[in-house]
Write a protein that holds these residues in place. Structure first.
Motif, PDB file in Angstrom:
ATOM      1  N   SER A  52      84.146   1.514 -35.062  1.00 36.74           N
ATOM      2  CA  SER A  52      84.722   2.857 -34.983  1.00 36.74           C
ATOM      3  C   SER A  52      86.048   2.878 -35.725  1.00 36.74           C
ATOM      4  N   ALA A  53      86.244   3.900 -36.521  1.00 41.63           N
ATOM      5  CA  ALA A  53      87.508   4.034 -37.244  1.00 41.63           C
ATOM      6  C   ALA A  53      88.673   4.103 -36.275  1.00 41.63           C
ATOM      7  N   VAL A  54      88.459   4.812 -35.172  1.00 37.04           N
ATOM      8  CA  VAL A  54      89.443   4.948 -34.098  1.00 37.04           C
ATOM      9  C   VAL A  54      88.702   4.726 -32.785  1.00 37.04           C
ATOM     10  N   GLN A  55      89.214   3.836 -31.960  1.00 34.50           N
ATOM     11  CA  GLN A  55      88.543   3.548 -30.698  1.00 34.50           C
ATOM     12  C   GLN A  55      88.712   4.716 -29.719  1.00 34.50           C
ATOM     13  N   TYR A  56      87.607   5.094 -29.099  1.00 30.57           N
ATOM     14  CA  TYR A  56      87.557   6.333 -28.323  1.00 30.57           C
ATOM     15  C   TYR A  56      88.450   6.328 -27.090  1.00 30.57           C
ATOM     16  N   ALA A  57      88.692   5.170 -26.494  1.00 30.25           N
ATOM     17  CA  ALA A  57      89.470   5.113 -25.247  1.00 30.25           C
ATOM     18  C   ALA A  57      90.938   4.813 -25.510  1.00 30.25           C
ATOM     19  N   GLN A 112      89.020  11.257 -18.620  1.00 29.46           N
ATOM     20  CA  GLN A 112      89.214   9.900 -18.102  1.00 29.46           C
ATOM     21  C   GLN A 112      88.468   8.937 -19.014  1.00 29.46           C
ATOM     22  N   ARG A 113      89.173   8.023 -19.605  1.00 27.03           N
ATOM     23  CA  ARG A 113      88.548   7.047 -20.488  1.00 27.03           C
ATOM     24  C   ARG A 113      89.329   5.732 -20.420  1.00 27.03           C
ATOM     25  N   GLY A 114      88.608   4.629 -20.469  1.00 27.85           N
ATOM     26  CA  GLY A 114      89.219   3.322 -20.609  1.00 27.85           C
ATOM     27  C   GLY A 114      90.242   2.975 -19.548  1.00 27.85           C
ATOM     28  N   GLU A 119     100.883   4.012 -37.405  1.00 30.25           N
ATOM     29  CA  GLU A 119      99.842   3.533 -38.310  1.00 30.25           C
ATOM     30  C   GLU A 119      98.620   3.034 -37.561  1.00 30.25           C
ATOM     31  N   ARG A 120      98.748   2.883 -36.249  1.00 33.51           N
ATOM     32  CA  ARG A 120      97.665   2.351 -35.436  1.00 33.51           C
ATOM     33  C   ARG A 120      96.998   3.413 -34.559  1.00 33.51           C
ATOM     34  N   ARG A 121      97.281   4.676 -34.819  1.00 33.64           N
ATOM     35  CA  ARG A 121      96.697   5.703 -33.963  1.00 33.64           C
ATOM     36  C   ARG A 121      96.311   6.908 -34.814  1.00 33.64           C
ATOM     37  N   ALA A 122      95.500   7.772 -34.198  1.00 33.75           N
ATOM     38  CA  ALA A 122      95.117   9.038 -34.829  1.00 33.75           C
ATOM     39  C   ALA A 122      95.538  10.163 -33.893  1.00 33.75           C
ATOM     40  N   GLY A 123      94.618  10.642 -33.044  1.00 34.47           N
ATOM     41  CA  GLY A 123      94.957  11.762 -32.180  1.00 34.47           C
ATOM     42  C   GLY A 123      94.860  11.483 -30.698  1.00 34.47           C
ATOM     43  N   ILE A 124      94.748  10.216 -30.315  1.00 32.91           N
ATOM     44  CA  ILE A 124      94.476   9.862 -28.920  1.00 32.91           C
ATOM     45  C   ILE A 124      95.662   9.141 -28.289  1.00 32.91           C
ATOM     46  N   LEU A 125      96.024   9.565 -27.066  1.00 32.76           N
ATOM     47  CA  LEU A 125      96.989   8.856 -26.225  1.00 32.76           C
ATOM     48  C   LEU A 125      96.371   8.625 -24.861  1.00 32.76           C
ATOM     49  N   ASN A 126      96.438   7.390 -24.380  1.00 28.83           N
ATOM     50  CA  ASN A 126      95.880   7.021 -23.083  1.00 28.83           C
ATOM     51  C   ASN A 126      97.010   6.488 -22.208  1.00 28.83           C
ATOM     52  N   ILE A 156      94.040   8.099 -18.383  1.00 27.84           N
ATOM     53  CA  ILE A 156      93.868   9.500 -18.761  1.00 27.84           C
ATOM     54  C   ILE A 156      94.078   9.621 -20.264  1.00 27.84           C
ATOM     55  N   ARG A 157      93.154  10.309 -20.921  1.00 28.80           N
ATOM     56  CA  ARG A 157      93.226  10.431 -22.376  1.00 28.80           C
ATOM     57  C   ARG A 157      93.610  11.854 -22.769  1.00 28.80           C
ATOM     58  N   PHE A 158      94.722  11.954 -23.491  1.00 31.63           N
ATOM     59  CA  PHE A 158      95.145  13.212 -24.099  1.00 31.63           C
ATOM     60  C   PHE A 158      94.778  13.173 -25.589  1.00 31.63           C
ATOM     61  N   SER A 159      94.301  14.287 -26.109  1.00 30.79           N
ATOM     62  CA  SER A 159      94.003  14.362 -27.546  1.00 30.79           C
ATOM     63  C   SER A 159      94.258  15.777 -28.054  1.00 30.79           C
ATOM     64  N   PRO A 160      95.492  16.049 -28.510  1.00 29.20           N
ATOM     65  CA  PRO A 160      95.810  17.339 -29.117  1.00 29.20           C
ATOM     66  C   PRO A 160      95.202  17.420 -30.508  1.00 29.20           C
ATOM     67  N   HIS A 161      95.391  18.563 -31.172  1.00 28.84           N
ATOM     68  CA  HIS A 161      95.004  18.668 -32.582  1.00 28.84           C
ATOM     69  C   HIS A 161      96.178  19.278 -33.347  1.00 28.84           C
ATOM     70  N   PHE A 162      95.983  19.482 -34.625  1.00 27.15           N
ATOM     71  CA  PHE A 162      97.078  19.919 -35.485  1.00 27.15           C
ATOM     72  C   PHE A 162      97.626  21.293 -35.115  1.00 27.15           C
TER      73      PHE A 162
END
Length: 377
Positions: free
Chosen positions: A151-156, A346-348, A315-322, A351-357
């Motif tokens: 995975s380009a970015v790990q889901y959890a 709920q992941r990993g 450099e190690r993240r995209a849109g996910i914060l856990n 709690i997973r937050f994922s905003p967008h632009f």
């Protein structure tokens, strides 16, 4: 900003931080579906050729989004899992072949490879909880390694991997490089040619802001005919409109993976959503998303008892914060946030937050305020 405020007219009080799961549609996608429904109601398929024009635009937008050399490398699929299955059960495996994955993959990118056990294929799960995860993945590739699927970015955790390095390393080792791009495509720029991947796939319902049931499969041109086909029908033929033709062959393009009638309703919505990403530009999308993730991260770090479980390095993240919050079980925290109209997941183990632009500042500030109140309770 006015464009985005008009496009995302979400309910008052809603705090939507769940784009890594299922994203809201922009208004233009909703209008496209409404218009399509009205056309079906009054005209049926009278103007089907016009629908095909929209589908062609969708393929073109997806090709640009992945930086595919041509639309011939793009197939429209039901979802990521289907595309992964095309690869897993299309390649000609031999007993002893190995597939390298990580130990943090979403089930779609694990189960499909484990299902090859009956062919004598071994799956190696590599830990990413090391200082150099790319080095660990590449070091696990040996003479029997046939493919790396990552995975380009790990889901959890939200960990973003260096696809350039992995692609270069796989090429040097003669290993096919397969990328589950669902947590990157539409959030950050993606370049299938630069990373030299053999295959890439993603659903449209996350960062691409489209509906469920329609995704993309990129298959490098030199590998298309190496994948054995297991689905056949009228649409995947080289001459799909010649219904009386007795002799047939699979399409020379990636349409060979599309066996039957297309998801035209989904195409209307996803094409419209991608038009918004193109208008904004993926560089600007990525910059705006990073600003929002950093804002959330800084705010969470200042709340007593918060344990951040995602990489802090941009450099190690995209849109996910856990994260976790001391004194709160994850389920209770999730339910409390949900009751306050904070849409997350709920992941990993957190709690997973994922905003967008486009996420509005009030969404971030109100969410952080709620968490501060919970930490003080």
């Amino acid at each position: 900003m006015s464009l985005l405020q008009d496009e995302f007219a979400q309910a008052d009080g809603l705090r939507y931080l769940n784009h890594a799961a299922v994203a809201p549609w922009p208004k233009r996608a909703t209008r496209a579906v409404q218009s399509f429904a009205e056309e079906n109601l009054h005209l049926g398929a009278r103007d089907y050729p016009d629908w095909l024009i929209v589908e062609r635009r969708l393929r073109e937008r997806l090709a640009r989004l992945l930086n595919s050399p041509t639309t011939a490398d793009i197939a429209l699929v039901k979802n990521t899992s289907e595309a992964l299955s095309f690869v897993a059960f299309g390649l000609d495996w031999a007993t002893g072949d190995q597939v390298v994955i990580s130990d943090q993959e979403f089930p779609s990118n694990r189960v499909v490879w484990e299902a090859l056990k009956r062919f004598g294929v071994e799956v190696l799960q590599v830990s990413l909880d090391v200082p150099d995860p790319e080095g660990a993945l590449l070091a696990s590739c040996g003479p029997r390694t046939r493919l790396m699927s990552i995975s380009a970015v790990q889901y959890a955790s939200g960990l973003r991997l260096d696809l350039l390095r992995l692609g270069h390393g796989c090429r040097q080792s003669g290993v096919l490089f397969c990328v589950d791009a669902i947590q990157q495509l539409g959030a950050l720029p993606f370049d299938a040619q630069a990373i030299d991947c053999a295959f890439a796939m993603a659903d449209g319902h996350k960062w691409m802001l489209g509906p469920e049931g329609l995704g993309v499969f990129y298959c490098r041109s030199d590998l298309r005919e190496q994948l054995k086909l297991h689905e056949y029908g009228w649409h995947m033929l080289e001459h799909p409109g010649d219904y009386e033709r007795a002799d047939w062959e699979p399409a020379r393009t990636a349409r060979r993976f599309e066996c039957g009638s297309p998801n035209m309703l989904g195409a209307m919505a996803l094409e419209a959503s991608l038009s918004l990403l193109e208008e904004v530009g993926m560089a600007q999308v990525a910059l705006a998303l990073e600003e929002r993730v950093q804002w959330l991260q800084d705010g969470l770090a200042r709340i007593p008892g918060v344990q951040l479980r995602s990489p802090r390095n941009p450099e190690r993240r995209a849109g996910i914060l856990n994260f976790r919050l001391d004194g709160w079980e994850n389920q209770a925290l999730f339910e409390h946030l949900r009751a306050k109209q904070v849409v997350c997941a709920q992941r990993g183990g957190g709690i997973r937050f994922s905003p967008h632009f486009y996420t509005q500042p009030r969404v971030i500030e109100e969410t952080l305020s709620l968490l501060r109140q919970m930490a003080d309770a």
